[in-house]
Design a protein around this motif. Structure first.
Motif, PDB file in Angstrom:
ATOM      1  N   VAL A  75       0.854  -1.191   0.000  1.00  0.00           N
ATOM      2  CA  VAL A  75       0.000   0.000   0.000  1.00  0.00           C
ATOM      3  C   VAL A  75       0.888   1.239   0.000  1.00  0.00           C
ATOM      4  O   VAL A  75       1.663   1.443   0.934  1.00  0.00           O
ATOM      5  N   PRO A  76       0.786   2.078  -1.044  1.00  0.00           N
ATOM      6  CA  PRO A  76       1.538   3.331  -1.023  1.00  0.00           C
ATOM      7  C   PRO A  76       0.810   4.404  -0.212  1.00  0.00           C
ATOM      8  O   PRO A  76      -0.380   4.636  -0.424  1.00  0.00           O
ATOM      9  N   LEU A  77       1.512   5.017   0.717  1.00  0.00           N
ATOM     10  CA  LEU A  77       0.996   6.164   1.460  1.00  0.00           C
ATOM     11  C   LEU A  77       1.665   7.387   0.842  1.00  0.00           C
ATOM     12  O   LEU A  77       2.866   7.570   0.962  1.00  0.00           O
ATOM     13  N   ARG A  78       0.845   8.203   0.156  1.00  0.00           N
ATOM     14  CA  ARG A  78       1.378   9.266  -0.687  1.00  0.00           C
ATOM     15  C   ARG A  78       1.085  10.647  -0.144  1.00  0.00           C
ATOM     16  O   ARG A  78       0.149  10.845   0.617  1.00  0.00           O
ATOM     17  N   LYS A  79       1.877  11.601  -0.607  1.00  0.00           N
ATOM     18  CA  LYS A  79       1.612  13.006  -0.317  1.00  0.00           C
ATOM     19  C   LYS A  79       0.317  13.408  -1.017  1.00  0.00           C
ATOM     20  O   LYS A  79      -0.082  12.817  -2.016  1.00  0.00           O
ATOM     21  N   LYS A  80      -0.312  14.439  -0.507  1.00  0.00           N
ATOM     22  CA  LYS A  80      -1.611  14.897  -1.001  1.00  0.00           C
ATOM     23  C   LYS A  80      -1.594  15.151  -2.513  1.00  0.00           C
ATOM     24  O   LYS A  80      -0.661  15.736  -3.054  1.00  0.00           O
ATOM     25  N   GLY A  81      -2.667  14.664  -3.177  1.00  0.00           N
ATOM     26  CA  GLY A  81      -2.874  14.951  -4.585  1.00  0.00           C
ATOM     27  C   GLY A  81      -2.152  14.045  -5.564  1.00  0.00           C
ATOM     28  O   GLY A  81      -2.183  14.294  -6.768  1.00  0.00           O
ATOM     29  N   LYS A  82      -1.530  12.971  -5.116  1.00  0.00           N
ATOM     30  CA  LYS A  82      -0.747  12.104  -5.998  1.00  0.00           C
ATOM     31  C   LYS A  82      -1.472  10.827  -6.427  1.00  0.00           C
ATOM     32  O   LYS A  82      -0.998  10.129  -7.302  1.00  0.00           O
ATOM     33  N   LEU A  83      -2.606  10.522  -5.800  1.00  0.00           N
ATOM     34  CA  LEU A  83      -3.307   9.282  -6.111  1.00  0.00           C
ATOM     35  C   LEU A  83      -4.439   9.523  -7.110  1.00  0.00           C
ATOM     36  O   LEU A  83      -5.158  10.519  -7.013  1.00  0.00           O
ATOM     37  N   PRO A  84      -4.624   8.604  -8.059  1.00  0.00           N
ATOM     38  CA  PRO A  84      -5.606   8.822  -9.120  1.00  0.00           C
ATOM     39  C   PRO A  84      -7.042   8.441  -8.778  1.00  0.00           C
ATOM     40  O   PRO A  84      -7.958   8.802  -9.512  1.00  0.00           O
ATOM     41  N   TYR A  85      -7.258   7.725  -7.683  1.00  0.00           N
ATOM     42  CA  TYR A  85      -8.590   7.227  -7.346  1.00  0.00           C
ATOM     43  C   TYR A  85      -9.056   7.898  -6.063  1.00  0.00           C
ATOM     44  O   TYR A  85      -8.306   8.630  -5.414  1.00  0.00           O
ATOM     45  N   LYS A  86     -10.280   7.622  -5.671  1.00  0.00           N
ATOM     46  CA  LYS A  86     -10.823   8.179  -4.431  1.00  0.00           C
ATOM     47  C   LYS A  86      -9.906   7.814  -3.277  1.00  0.00           C
ATOM     48  O   LYS A  86      -9.489   6.661  -3.147  1.00  0.00           O
ATOM     49  N   SER A  87      -9.613   8.800  -2.441  1.00  0.00           N
ATOM     50  CA  SER A  87      -8.669   8.549  -1.358  1.00  0.00           C
ATOM     51  C   SER A  87      -9.188   9.120  -0.041  1.00  0.00           C
ATOM     52  O   SER A  87     -10.105   9.934  -0.011  1.00  0.00           O
ATOM     53  N   ILE A  88      -8.562   8.655   1.036  1.00  0.00           N
ATOM     54  CA  ILE A  88      -8.787   9.219   2.363  1.00  0.00           C
ATOM     55  C   ILE A  88      -7.463   9.827   2.803  1.00  0.00           C
ATOM     56  O   ILE A  88      -6.401   9.439   2.309  1.00  0.00           O
ATOM     57  N   SER A  89      -7.531  10.785   3.723  1.00  0.00           N
ATOM     58  CA  SER A  89      -6.309  11.501   4.091  1.00  0.00           C
ATOM     59  C   SER A  89      -6.185  11.662   5.596  1.00  0.00           C
ATOM     60  O   SER A  89      -7.157  11.526   6.348  1.00  0.00           O
ATOM     61  N   GLU A  93       1.555  17.652  11.260  1.00  0.00           N
ATOM     62  CA  GLU A  93       2.269  18.921  11.380  1.00  0.00           C
ATOM     63  C   GLU A  93       3.706  18.785  10.922  1.00  0.00           C
ATOM     64  O   GLU A  93       4.383  17.798  11.194  1.00  0.00           O
ATOM     65  N   LEU A  94       4.140  19.817  10.208  1.00  0.00           N
ATOM     66  CA  LEU A  94       5.532  19.969   9.821  1.00  0.00           C
ATOM     67  C   LEU A  94       6.123  21.097  10.657  1.00  0.00           C
ATOM     68  O   LEU A  94       5.412  21.779  11.394  1.00  0.00           O
ATOM     69  N   GLU A  95       7.412  21.327  10.501  1.00  0.00           N
ATOM     70  CA  GLU A  95       8.053  22.405  11.236  1.00  0.00           C
ATOM     71  C   GLU A  95       7.377  23.745  10.923  1.00  0.00           C
ATOM     72  O   GLU A  95       7.179  24.576  11.800  1.00  0.00           O
ATOM     73  N   TYR A  96       7.015  23.946   9.642  1.00  0.00           N
ATOM     74  CA  TYR A  96       6.354  25.190   9.232  1.00  0.00           C
ATOM     75  C   TYR A  96       5.091  24.872   8.457  1.00  0.00           C
ATOM     76  O   TYR A  96       5.059  24.971   7.241  1.00  0.00           O
ATOM     77  N   GLY A  97       4.052  24.421   9.131  1.00  0.00           N
ATOM     78  CA  GLY A  97       2.793  24.191   8.452  1.00  0.00           C
ATOM     79  C   GLY A  97       2.257  22.785   8.643  1.00  0.00           C
ATOM     80  O   GLY A  97       2.649  22.068   9.557  1.00  0.00           O
ATOM     81  N   ILE A  98       1.358  22.417   7.734  1.00  0.00           N
ATOM     82  CA  ILE A  98       0.668  21.132   7.805  1.00  0.00           C
ATOM     83  C   ILE A  98       0.750  20.466   6.442  1.00  0.00           C
ATOM     84  O   ILE A  98       0.691  21.130   5.408  1.00  0.00           O
ATOM     85  N   ASP A  99       0.884  19.140   6.431  1.00  0.00           N
ATOM     86  CA  ASP A  99       0.861  18.370   5.199  1.00  0.00           C
ATOM     87  C   ASP A  99      -0.137  17.234   5.388  1.00  0.00           C
ATOM     88  O   ASP A  99      -0.703  17.076   6.474  1.00  0.00           O
ATOM     89  N   GLU A 100      -0.342  16.448   4.331  1.00  0.00           N
ATOM     90  CA  GLU A 100      -1.285  15.336   4.413  1.00  0.00           C
ATOM     91  C   GLU A 100      -0.716  14.105   3.716  1.00  0.00           C
ATOM     92  O   GLU A 100      -0.020  14.226   2.720  1.00  0.00           O
ATOM     93  N   LEU A 101      -1.042  12.950   4.263  1.00  0.00           N
ATOM     94  CA  LEU A 101      -0.803  11.673   3.598  1.00  0.00           C
ATOM     95  C   LEU A 101      -2.147  11.154   3.125  1.00  0.00           C
ATOM     96  O   LEU A 101      -3.170  11.378   3.779  1.00  0.00           O
ATOM     97  N   GLU A 102      -2.126  10.444   1.991  1.00  0.00           N
ATOM     98  CA  GLU A 102      -3.348   9.864   1.456  1.00  0.00           C
ATOM     99  C   GLU A 102      -3.112   8.417   1.046  1.00  0.00           C
ATOM    100  O   GLU A 102      -1.981   8.010   0.769  1.00  0.00           O
ATOM    101  N   MET A 103      -4.213   7.665   1.012  1.00  0.00           N
ATOM    102  CA  MET A 103      -4.208   6.325   0.427  1.00  0.00           C
ATOM    103  C   MET A 103      -5.558   6.130  -0.250  1.00  0.00           C
ATOM    104  O   MET A 103      -6.542   6.795   0.092  1.00  0.00           O
TER     105      MET A 103
END
Length: 175
Positions: A75-89, A93-103
């Protein structure tokens, strides 16, 4: 074979005061890479692991190899916006902001037993997000495994506080 000797350290990258632990040098050495993968999966030999979840990007390389060794899915756990199908996220927190993982929403089934894999654990934010994401999908995260732990940054304690055991092959003091 001292696997630690295959990790290149790059001072002051990506910024002053950071000692970057480059695992690509270990991955580029056939015997060291094989040994590292074998040691990562050894504690799980004989257990029923359904899938291995690798965190983008070096976790894909390690995770694919570990999945192969365990005869498990990947199962690839990807950075936001990289998966082609419906995903959950899951945000983190990062040092300067927020990011997301999706699958993908159908990447895991309820009750599947999963190993989370990444190259390195530092503060544990990305691994924590990956674990929570898999749990949202109904999976049981059996453990989180890493080549390198930077213990001073507290990531291992953060993951174990979630009730998920960790396995790391090497520890490097400092960050």
């Amino acid at each position: 074979m001292d696997l630690k000797s295959f990790i290149r350290t790059i001072p002051d990258y990506p910024k002053a005061g950071i000692m970057f632990r480059d695992v690509t040098t270990l991955m580029g050495h056939p015997q060291a890479f094989r040994r590292a993968v074998d040691e990562l999966v050894q504690p799980f030999a004989g257990l029923k692991i359904d899938k291995v979840a690798g965190i983008e990007a070096r976790g894909f390389i390690l995770g694919g190899a570990c999945a192969h060794q365990l005869s498990a899915g990947f199962v690839p756990l990807r950075k936001k916006g990289k998966l082609p199908y419906k995903s959950i996220s899951q945000s983190y927190e990062l040092e300067y902001g927020i990011d997301e993982l999706e699958m993908h929403e159908d990447a895991v089934a309820p009750g599947e037993r999963i190993l989370v894999v990444d190259d390195l654990i530092a503060t544990g934010g990305t691994a924590e997000a990956g674990i929570k994401l898999l749990q949202k999908g109904g999976a049981i995260v059996e453990a989180a495994i890493f080549l390198v732990d930077l213990p001073e940054l507290g990531g291992t304690q953060k993951i174990e506080a979630l009730g998920v055991p960790t396995v790391s092959l090497m520890r490097f003091d400092g960050h």
